[in-house]
Design a protein around this motif. Sequence first.
Motif, PDB file in Angstrom:
ATOM      1  N   LEU A 108      35.271  45.224  29.838  1.00  7.50           N
ATOM      2  CA  LEU A 108      36.560  45.885  31.664  1.00  7.50           C
ATOM      3  C   LEU A 108      35.335  45.131  32.877  1.00  7.50           C
ATOM      4  CD1 LEU A 108      38.121  48.948  31.169  1.00  7.50           C
ATOM      5  CD2 LEU A 108      39.203  46.711  30.697  1.00  7.50           C
ATOM      6  N   GLN A 109      34.401  45.411  32.448  1.00  2.00           N
ATOM      7  CA  GLN A 109      33.708  45.202  33.736  1.00  2.00           C
ATOM      8  C   GLN A 109      33.224  43.702  33.446  1.00  2.00           C
ATOM      9  OE1 GLN A 109      30.627  47.752  33.018  1.00  2.00           O
ATOM     10  NE2 GLN A 109      30.948  49.407  35.036  1.00  2.00           N
ATOM     11  N   GLU A 110      34.072  43.132  32.814  1.00  4.58           N
ATOM     12  CA  GLU A 110      33.093  41.638  32.961  1.00  4.58           C
ATOM     13  C   GLU A 110      34.290  41.019  32.962  1.00  4.58           C
ATOM     14  OE1 GLU A 110      31.677  40.465  28.922  1.00  4.58           O
ATOM     15  OE2 GLU A 110      31.695  38.233  29.790  1.00  4.58           O
ATOM     16  N   MET A 111      35.382  41.693  32.688  1.00  5.41           N
ATOM     17  CA  MET A 111      36.822  41.168  33.260  1.00  5.41           C
ATOM     18  C   MET A 111      36.825  41.157  35.042  1.00  5.41           C
ATOM     19  SD  MET A 111      40.560  42.235  31.382  1.00  5.41           S
ATOM     20  CE  MET A 111      39.661  42.643  30.020  1.00  5.41           C
ATOM     21  N   ALA A 112      36.384  42.041  35.052  1.00  7.71           N
ATOM     22  CA  ALA A 112      36.917  42.664  36.753  1.00  7.71           C
ATOM     23  C   ALA A 112      35.777  42.037  37.394  1.00  7.71           C
ATOM     24  CB  ALA A 112      36.894  43.715  36.982  1.00  7.71           C
ATOM     25  N   SER A 113      34.688  41.337  37.218  1.00  2.00           N
ATOM     26  CA  SER A 113      34.163  40.303  37.403  1.00  2.00           C
ATOM     27  C   SER A 113      34.578  38.801  37.405  1.00  2.00           C
ATOM     28  CB  SER A 113      32.582  40.272  37.271  1.00  2.00           C
ATOM     29  OG  SER A 113      32.488  39.990  35.995  1.00  2.00           O
ATOM     30  N   ASN A 114      35.219  38.843  36.496  1.00  2.00           N
ATOM     31  CA  ASN A 114      35.137  37.397  36.277  1.00  2.00           C
ATOM     32  C   ASN A 114      36.394  37.714  36.950  1.00  2.00           C
ATOM     33  OD1 ASN A 114      34.101  35.084  33.781  1.00  2.00           O
ATOM     34  ND2 ASN A 114      33.872  37.130  33.711  1.00  2.00           N
ATOM     35  N   LEU A 115      37.215  37.741  36.714  1.00  2.00           N
ATOM     36  CA  LEU A 115      38.346  38.390  37.817  1.00  2.00           C
ATOM     37  C   LEU A 115      38.190  37.736  39.728  1.00  2.00           C
ATOM     38  CD1 LEU A 115      41.774  39.952  37.917  1.00  2.00           C
ATOM     39  CD2 LEU A 115      40.120  40.042  39.840  1.00  2.00           C
ATOM     40  N   TYR A 116      37.173  38.253  39.795  1.00  2.00           N
ATOM     41  CA  TYR A 116      36.877  38.216  41.329  1.00  2.00           C
ATOM     42  C   TYR A 116      35.835  37.179  42.010  1.00  2.00           C
ATOM     43  CZ  TYR A 116      33.912  39.698  45.073  1.00  2.00           C
ATOM     44  OH  TYR A 116      33.324  40.142  46.768  1.00  2.00           O
ATOM     45  N   GLY A 126      40.363  46.544  33.973  1.00  2.00           N
ATOM     46  CA  GLY A 126      39.809  45.300  34.135  1.00  2.00           C
ATOM     47  C   GLY A 126      40.641  44.327  35.214  1.00  2.00           C
ATOM     48  N   LEU A 127      41.935  44.615  35.644  1.00  2.00           N
ATOM     49  CA  LEU A 127      42.326  43.250  36.092  1.00  2.00           C
ATOM     50  C   LEU A 127      42.287  44.505  37.538  1.00  2.00           C
ATOM     51  CD1 LEU A 127      45.369  41.811  33.844  1.00  2.00           C
ATOM     52  CD2 LEU A 127      43.147  40.896  34.474  1.00  2.00           C
ATOM     53  N   ILE A 128      42.603  45.538  37.554  1.00  2.00           N
ATOM     54  CA  ILE A 128      43.359  46.218  38.761  1.00  2.00           C
ATOM     55  C   ILE A 128      41.786  46.641  39.381  1.00  2.00           C
ATOM     56  CG2 ILE A 128      44.201  47.907  39.837  1.00  2.00           C
ATOM     57  CD1 ILE A 128      46.785  48.437  38.322  1.00  2.00           C
ATOM     58  N   ALA A 129      40.603  46.778  38.707  1.00  2.00           N
ATOM     59  CA  ALA A 129      40.118  46.951  39.223  1.00  2.00           C
ATOM     60  C   ALA A 129      38.959  45.854  39.942  1.00  2.00           C
ATOM     61  CB  ALA A 129      38.992  47.823  38.363  1.00  2.00           C
ATOM     62  N   GLY A 130      39.359  44.618  39.278  1.00  2.00           N
ATOM     63  CA  GLY A 130      38.446  43.295  39.869  1.00  2.00           C
ATOM     64  C   GLY A 130      39.651  43.216  40.531  1.00  2.00           C
ATOM     65  N   MET A 131      41.040  43.160  41.579  1.00  2.00           N
ATOM     66  CA  MET A 131      42.087  43.100  42.554  1.00  2.00           C
ATOM     67  C   MET A 131      41.283  43.679  43.677  1.00  2.00           C
ATOM     68  SD  MET A 131      43.558  40.456  42.625  1.00  2.00           S
ATOM     69  CE  MET A 131      43.832  39.985  44.041  1.00  2.00           C
ATOM     70  N   ASP A 132      40.746  44.968  43.051  1.00  2.00           N
ATOM     71  CA  ASP A 132      40.812  46.130  44.147  1.00  2.00           C
ATOM     72  C   ASP A 132      39.873  45.619  44.732  1.00  2.00           C
ATOM     73  OD1 ASP A 132      42.522  48.188  44.221  1.00  2.00           O
ATOM     74  OD2 ASP A 132      41.892  49.853  42.928  1.00  2.00           O
ATOM     75  N   GLU A 133      38.928  45.026  44.070  1.00  2.00           N
ATOM     76  CA  GLU A 133      37.577  44.868  44.899  1.00  2.00           C
ATOM     77  C   GLU A 133      37.330  43.262  45.650  1.00  2.00           C
ATOM     78  OE1 GLU A 133      34.525  44.646  41.891  1.00  2.00           O
ATOM     79  OE2 GLU A 133      32.872  43.798  43.267  1.00  2.00           O
ATOM     80  N   GLU A 141      37.614  32.837  37.235  1.00  2.00           N
ATOM     81  CA  GLU A 141      37.989  32.665  36.244  1.00  2.00           C
ATOM     82  C   GLU A 141      38.146  32.529  35.102  1.00  2.00           C
ATOM     83  OE1 GLU A 141      35.390  31.040  35.673  1.00  2.00           O
ATOM     84  OE2 GLU A 141      33.999  31.169  37.653  1.00  2.00           O
ATOM     85  N   GLU A 142      39.678  32.048  35.422  1.00  2.00           N
ATOM     86  CA  GLU A 142      41.084  31.945  34.952  1.00  2.00           C
ATOM     87  C   GLU A 142      41.013  32.008  33.928  1.00  2.00           C
ATOM     88  OE1 GLU A 142      44.741  29.882  35.781  1.00  2.00           O
ATOM     89  OE2 GLU A 142      44.107  29.235  36.929  1.00  2.00           O
ATOM     90  N   GLU A 143      40.316  31.078  33.034  1.00  2.00           N
ATOM     91  CA  GLU A 143      40.602  31.069  31.552  1.00  2.00           C
ATOM     92  C   GLU A 143      39.718  31.795  30.244  1.00  2.00           C
ATOM     93  OE1 GLU A 143      38.905  27.357  30.508  1.00  2.00           O
ATOM     94  OE2 GLU A 143      40.995  26.551  31.552  1.00  2.00           O
ATOM     95  N   LYS A 144      38.480  32.679  31.402  1.00  2.00           N
ATOM     96  CA  LYS A 144      37.543  33.623  30.931  1.00  2.00           C
ATOM     97  C   LYS A 144      38.430  34.882  30.866  1.00  2.00           C
ATOM     98  CE  LYS A 144      33.789  35.331  29.525  1.00  2.00           C
ATOM     99  NZ  LYS A 144      33.044  34.667  28.063  1.00  2.00           N
ATOM    100  N   VAL A 145      38.949  35.274  32.062  1.00  2.00           N
ATOM    101  CA  VAL A 145      39.725  36.147  31.836  1.00  2.00           C
ATOM    102  C   VAL A 145      40.627  36.288  31.525  1.00  2.00           C
ATOM    103  CG1 VAL A 145      41.295  37.875  33.067  1.00  2.00           C
ATOM    104  CG2 VAL A 145      39.803  36.706  34.725  1.00  2.00           C
ATOM    105  N   ALA A 146      41.480  35.706  30.910  1.00  2.00           N
ATOM    106  CA  ALA A 146      42.552  35.819  30.002  1.00  2.00           C
ATOM    107  C   ALA A 146      41.693  35.406  28.429  1.00  2.00           C
ATOM    108  CB  ALA A 146      43.183  34.278  29.657  1.00  2.00           C
ATOM    109  N   GLU A 147      40.722  34.892  28.318  1.00  2.00           N
ATOM    110  CA  GLU A 147      40.295  35.016  26.742  1.00  2.00           C
ATOM    111  C   GLU A 147      39.467  36.472  26.700  1.00  2.00           C
ATOM    112  OE1 GLU A 147      36.888  31.366  27.036  1.00  2.00           O
ATOM    113  OE2 GLU A 147      35.648  33.351  25.691  1.00  2.00           O
ATOM    114  N   LEU A 148      39.216  37.642  27.892  1.00  2.00           N
ATOM    115  CA  LEU A 148      38.114  38.577  27.368  1.00  2.00           C
ATOM    116  C   LEU A 148      39.864  39.730  27.584  1.00  2.00           C
ATOM    117  CD1 LEU A 148      35.999  38.425  30.421  1.00  2.00           C
ATOM    118  CD2 LEU A 148      35.587  38.741  28.060  1.00  2.00           C
ATOM    119  N   VAL A 149      40.989  39.282  28.034  1.00  2.00           N
ATOM    120  CA  VAL A 149      42.319  40.012  28.078  1.00  2.00           C
ATOM    121  C   VAL A 149      42.336  40.261  26.153  1.00  2.00           C
ATOM    122  CG1 VAL A 149      44.707  40.260  28.342  1.00  2.00           C
ATOM    123  CG2 VAL A 149      42.726  40.403  29.927  1.00  2.00           C
TER     124      VAL A 149
END
Length: 212
Positions: free
Chosen positions: A5-13, A41-48, A16-24
């Motif tokens: 989830l941390q990796e997802m949040a930081s890729n979203l930040y 993952g997603l909301i946490a990244g967008m909050d940042e 990294e569109e494809e990487k986020v989809a892959e991690l989800v």
Amino acid sequence: MADILQEMASNLYNGEEEKVAELVQQALDQGMAAGEILSGGLIAGMDEVGRDFKAGDLFVPEVLIAARAMHAGMHILRPLLAESDASTAGKHVIGTVKGDLHDIGKNLVKMMLEGAGFETIDLGTDVEPAAFVAAVREHQPHLLGMSALLTTTMVNMKATIEALEEAGLRDSVKVMIGGAPVTAAFAEQVGADAYAPDAASAVDTARELVAR
Ligand code: B12
């Protein structure tokens, strides 16, 4: 928070569109619940992203790219959230008010409500009061949700409620409003039935309003 989830949040930040989809997809394959992936993952990244944009550390193009990465993740989660509760909890029309193009929060509320079993009709962004009124007339929903992210567009929530009154439809639907600048006091002032500060509490509030 799980590493993925941390990796997802930081890729979203980082947009990294494809990487986020892959991690989800990977998190789902590991058996993680769609709601947990969404909030952790997603909301946490967008909050940042929101915090850093506000602080002037990120600029509009970077925010847009991050928003696209969020949408890529949401695209995978949406049907899963929608099927997590098959029964129809109520019908809900939602949109972002006139003049306002922000739709990430509105889409999250919509997804969470779908996840909670609500049938939702999404009018999109920049929705004129008359278009909200027409949708209420056509779909006869239990709930109308309005989102605004700008202090300059919040007034259009009041304009929409007044338009519902003029059309004789105000008593047929419960109105719930939200968005970063919106408060419970503002909701009361403009004659909405409820305010919710985030997508998770929007579900509880929606259930209460439908039961009333
Ligand atoms: C992403 C973003 C953008 C993106 C939007 C992309 C998109 N597709 O949505 C882009 C780059 C396009 C953009 C444009 C602009 N933006 Co902007 N944007 C943001 C940002 C960084 C994040 C918003 C966001 O998505 N947050 C994440 C989501 C998850 O949070 P949320 O929307 O608050 O939603 C949650 C709750 O509020 C609630 N909720 C939301 N809606 C609803 C509805 C209901 C019914 C309920 C119950 C609950 C609810 O639940 C949600 C989930 O938990 C914010 C900063 C911030 N911290 O909010 C600025 C911000 C909102 N933007 C701002 C500004 C000024 C603009 C522009 C005017 C910039 C410009 N000069 O062009 C334009 C306006 C365009 C327009 N006409 O709408 C200001 C607003 C200031 C103000 N007081 O009015 C902010 C606060 C940034 C700042 N500090 O200056 N923006």
